[in-house]
Design a protein around this motif. Structure first.
Motif, short mmCIF file in Angstrom:
data_model
loop_
_atom_site.label_atom_id
_atom_site.label_comp_id
_atom_site.label_asym_id
_atom_site.label_seq_id
_atom_site.Cartn_x
_atom_site.Cartn_y
_atom_site.Cartn_z
N THR A 160 0.83 -1.21 0.00
CA THR A 160 0.00 0.00 0.00
C THR A 160 0.86 1.26 0.00
O THR A 160 0.36 2.36 -0.27
CB THR A 160 -0.93 0.01 1.22
N HIS A 195 -7.00 -7.76 0.51
CA HIS A 195 -7.07 -6.72 -0.52
C HIS A 195 -7.86 -7.14 -1.76
O HIS A 195 -7.91 -6.39 -2.73
CB HIS A 195 -5.65 -6.31 -0.92
N VAL A 196 -8.49 -8.32 -1.72
CA VAL A 196 -9.27 -8.78 -2.87
C VAL A 196 -10.56 -7.96 -2.98
O VAL A 196 -11.27 -7.75 -1.99
CB VAL A 196 -9.61 -10.28 -2.73
N THR A 197 -10.86 -7.49 -4.18
CA THR A 197 -12.12 -6.77 -4.42
C THR A 197 -13.13 -7.65 -5.14
O THR A 197 -14.31 -7.63 -4.84
CB THR A 197 -11.88 -5.49 -5.22
N ASP A 198 -12.68 -8.44 -6.12
CA ASP A 198 -13.54 -9.41 -6.80
C ASP A 198 -12.65 -10.37 -7.59
O ASP A 198 -11.46 -10.13 -7.76
CB ASP A 198 -14.57 -8.72 -7.70
N HIS A 205 -8.92 -9.54 -8.75
CA HIS A 205 -8.72 -8.09 -8.74
C HIS A 205 -8.54 -7.63 -7.30
O HIS A 205 -9.25 -8.07 -6.39
CB HIS A 205 -9.90 -7.38 -9.38
N MET A 206 -7.59 -6.71 -7.11
CA MET A 206 -7.26 -6.24 -5.77
C MET A 206 -7.19 -4.72 -5.73
O MET A 206 -7.35 -4.06 -6.75
CB MET A 206 -5.92 -6.85 -5.32
N SER A 207 -6.99 -4.20 -4.52
CA SER A 207 -6.87 -2.75 -4.36
C SER A 207 -5.64 -2.22 -5.09
O SER A 207 -4.75 -2.99 -5.47
CB SER A 207 -6.80 -2.40 -2.87
N ASN A 209 -5.51 -1.16 -8.03
CA ASN A 209 -5.54 -1.61 -9.43
C ASN A 209 -4.61 -2.79 -9.72
O ASN A 209 -4.16 -2.96 -10.85
CB ASN A 209 -5.21 -0.45 -10.39
N SER A 211 -3.87 -6.88 -10.08
CA SER A 211 -4.61 -8.09 -10.43
C SER A 211 -3.63 -9.25 -10.51
O SER A 211 -2.42 -9.05 -10.70
CB SER A 211 -5.36 -7.91 -11.75
#
Length: 234
Positions: A160, A195-198, A205-207, A209, A211
């Motif tokens: 991060t 940090h996984v978003t989908d 896909h993660m925070s 941007n 992947s």
């Protein structure tokens, strides 16, 4: 670690203290600092660290829902157990992401199981790891690592804060990172479940941007690991 109890029922406070001490005795670990409050105002006025909190809902003055929301605004990492006899507050409590909802009277074995999950989560959030580069060693919380990616012999640690080029290989990172929070989705990617978003059957896909590739043979195992992770953070 600092554990807090906020309840206007002295018997519940006494029972929680006993269960918490028993839990740490059973795992042969010294019991952390225990601090008790009988109302929300006193708890909010406390200036100390707040790592794990057992919070009643119905108390004189401020209720537990309001207190919990205020504490989450100040520190979204606080692990909050709601302890109450009233299930109608469950929806309100879940809106500010409490960790668990414990019903009175307290069942000892269920308490121990949930306490273990809370301590595991706390340890994962607070554990620090060394990221060694050619320029030096950087110490970071494991939670700040988004993914580790290999491109040929180059291994990049995406965090991060910024990206670091590690002098170590992927096997080193597989052994170093906490197993209950990190997953190798592909031979070239280790990702942080936090940090996984989908995801779909090919990509995670993660925070920031980021992947990662997800191999077909690992899809089911990844999905199971991710759902277990979500369950442990509720």
């Amino acid at each position: 670690m600092r554990i807090l109890i906020c309840d206007d029922d002295a018997l519940i406070i006494e029972q929680l203290q006993k269960y918490i001490r028993n839990f740490f005795e059973n795992i042969s670990v010294k019991c952390p600092e225990l601090v008790c409050f009988s109302d929300g105002e006193s708890l909010l006025a406390d200036k100390g660290e707040k790592d794990i909190l057992f919070l009643d809902i119905e108390m004189p003055g401020m209720n537990g829902i309001y207190v919990g929301k205020e504490l989450k605004k100040k520190n979204d990492k606080i692990i909050i157990f709601i302890v109450t006899s009233y299930s109608e507050y469950l929806d309100d409590a879940m809106r500010f992401h409490v960790f668990r909802y414990l019903s009175k009277p307290l069942a000892k074995q269920r308490f121990f199981r949930n306490m273990k999950d809370a301590v595991d989560l706390y340890n994962t959030m607070t554990v620090k790891i060394p990221v060694e580069t050619k320029q030096g060693v950087h110490t970071l919380p494991a939670s700040s690592v988004i993914a580790v990616k290999a491109q040929g012999r180059k291994v990049t640690v995406h965090t991060t804060l910024c990206d670091f080029e590690s002098i170590h290989n992927m096997q080193y990172w597989l052994e170093l990172l906490p197993k209950n929070r990190f997953f190798q989705t592909h031979r070239s990617f280790i990702i942080n479940l936090e940090h996984v978003t989908d995801f779909d059957r090919n990509l995670v896909h993660m925070s920031d941007n980021q992947s990662a590739y997800l191999t077909k043979r690992k899809y089911s195992a990844f999905k199971e690991a991710y759902l277990l992770y979500l369950e442990s953070t509720r």
